[in-house]
Write a protein that holds these residues in place. Structure first.
Motif, short mmCIF file in Angstrom:
data_model
loop_
_atom_site.label_atom_id
_atom_site.label_comp_id
_atom_site.label_asym_id
_atom_site.label_seq_id
_atom_site.Cartn_x
_atom_site.Cartn_y
_atom_site.Cartn_z
N GLN A 104 48.23 41.75 39.45
CA GLN A 104 46.79 41.49 39.54
C GLN A 104 46.17 41.43 38.14
OE1 GLN A 104 45.25 43.91 42.61
NE2 GLN A 104 43.45 42.64 42.94
N LYS A 105 46.62 42.34 37.26
CA LYS A 105 46.12 42.36 35.88
C LYS A 105 46.44 41.03 35.18
CE LYS A 105 46.39 46.47 33.86
NZ LYS A 105 47.00 47.60 33.11
N SER A 110 45.14 39.87 46.30
CA SER A 110 45.13 39.25 44.97
C SER A 110 45.39 37.74 45.06
CB SER A 110 46.15 39.91 44.05
OG SER A 110 47.46 39.74 44.54
N ARG A 134 42.68 34.20 34.75
CA ARG A 134 41.33 33.77 35.15
C ARG A 134 40.37 33.83 33.97
NH1 ARG A 134 41.77 37.45 40.12
NH2 ARG A 134 42.75 36.12 41.67
N SER A 135 40.46 34.90 33.15
CA SER A 135 39.59 35.04 31.97
C SER A 135 39.82 33.89 30.99
CB SER A 135 39.86 36.36 31.25
OG SER A 135 39.63 37.42 32.11
N TYR A 160 37.41 33.46 43.26
CA TYR A 160 37.08 33.19 41.86
C TYR A 160 37.08 31.70 41.51
CZ TYR A 160 37.61 38.22 41.38
OH TYR A 160 37.46 39.57 41.54
N GLU A 188 44.18 38.35 36.45
CA GLU A 188 42.84 38.47 35.86
C GLU A 188 42.80 37.92 34.44
OE1 GLU A 188 41.95 42.58 36.51
OE2 GLU A 188 41.69 42.26 38.66
#
Length: 309
Positions: free
Chosen positions: A176-177, A263, A183-184, A270, A180
């Motif tokens: 999941q990290k 996730s 996505r960032s 998102y 993310e």
């Protein structure tokens, strides 16, 4: 947890459903359950429906209907039944005791399909997590005395499952990290992301393959693709966007799976745009669209524009 091997069942099962007052048409739901069983490798040889005010808390269906199922099983040579709703541990145990056969529910069949379809390490972690949670909630004595070696074995099983769940959750948190971070980076690069969502077998993978030559498996089966795939698409105006294929939705999607696949499913949450693929030829398309909207709502998708195809 190993899913039931359908070959072990000689691929002959009877579907069992309860038509409750004010609930959706159980015939339609059983048609879909038959497709799920076929995808899992079983042959559906019959179906039994009971009209009841509500599902029997102890045995799912009433005593008379259990006797009817037992006779039908003998007549059709069936060696298992599949109930259209998720059974409680008590319902599962009581039905097994009454019918002396393997008893499965819709959730177990979906988990079985997911286990066979998971390809990536993330997909495999998510499926195992959902299976362990399902198994843990059903871990009872089942005929073993409440004291003695049986109780110790159960306690040991519970501890082992809890330990494995903790380990898998930690692995999933790392994944999941990583998601993310991706996505960032996309946000920083101002990359537009479109998530393809829809009912299972509506044609999401076909659309992704047609637009991007992604090479994702296409099959006329439920949950043909499980792991999400993201590909770059150049639009006619020259702009590049990212297209992400997501796992299909289905009515009565087991809560174990929604939690485990959060996730993956959150790719839609998102995304900048939601592309909702609908199979226009399906007579149940309106109901299927409703299931998709409800699932998106549960995932917290509310402000993105939805393009329905």
């Amino acid at each position: 947890m190993q899913p039931y091997d359908m070959k072990e069942l000689e691929e002959r099962v009877i579907l069992v459903g309860v038509q409750e007052s004010f609930s959706e048409d159980v015939e339609e739901s059983l048609d879909e359950l038959a497709e799920l069983c076929e995808t899992a490798g079983a042959l559906v040889v019959g179906r039994v429906i009971q009209n009841r005010e509500k599902i029997h808390p102890g045995t799912y269906v009433g005593k008379g209907k259990i006797e009817e199922i037992a006779l039908l099983m003998e007549e059709l040579g069936a060696t298992g039944i599949v109930c259209d709703d998720e059974l409680s541990p008590a319902q599962l145990n009581n039905l097994e005791k009454e019918l002396d056969c393997k008893v499965m529910d819709r959730t177990l069949i979906i988990l079985d399909i997911f286990a066979a379809r998971a390809r990536t390490s993330e997909g495999k972690i998510q499926v195992e997590l959902a299976q362990l949670k399902y198994r843990l909630s059903r871990l009872t004595g089942r005929g073993i005395g409440t004291r003695g070696p049986g109780e110790k074995k159960l306690e040991m099983d519970r501890r082992l499952i809890h330990a494995r769940i903790s380990q898998l959750k930690a692995e999933l948190a790392q994944v999941q990290k990583h998601r993310e971070l991706i996505r960032s980076k996309r946000k920083k690069d101002q990359m537009v992301v479109a998530a393809i969502v829809g009912y299972t077998n509506a044609g999401k993978s076909t659309l992704l393959n047609t637009l991007t030559d992604a090479g994702v498996l296409e099959e006329d089966k439920l949950f043909a693709t499980l792991d999400p795939t993201t590909r770059l698409l150049e639009l006619p105006g020259g702009q590049n966007i990212l297209l992400t294929d997501t796992v299909g939705f289905i009515r009565k999607l087991p809560h174990h799976l929604i939690e485990a696949f959060k996730s993956t499913l959150e790719e839609a949450k998102y995304a900048d745009i939601i592309i909702h693929v609908v199979d226009a030829s399906n007579p149940q398309k309106e109901k299927q669209m409703h299931v998709v909207y409800e699932t998106l709502k549960d995932l917290g998708v509310k402000d993105q524009p939805i393009l329905t195809l």
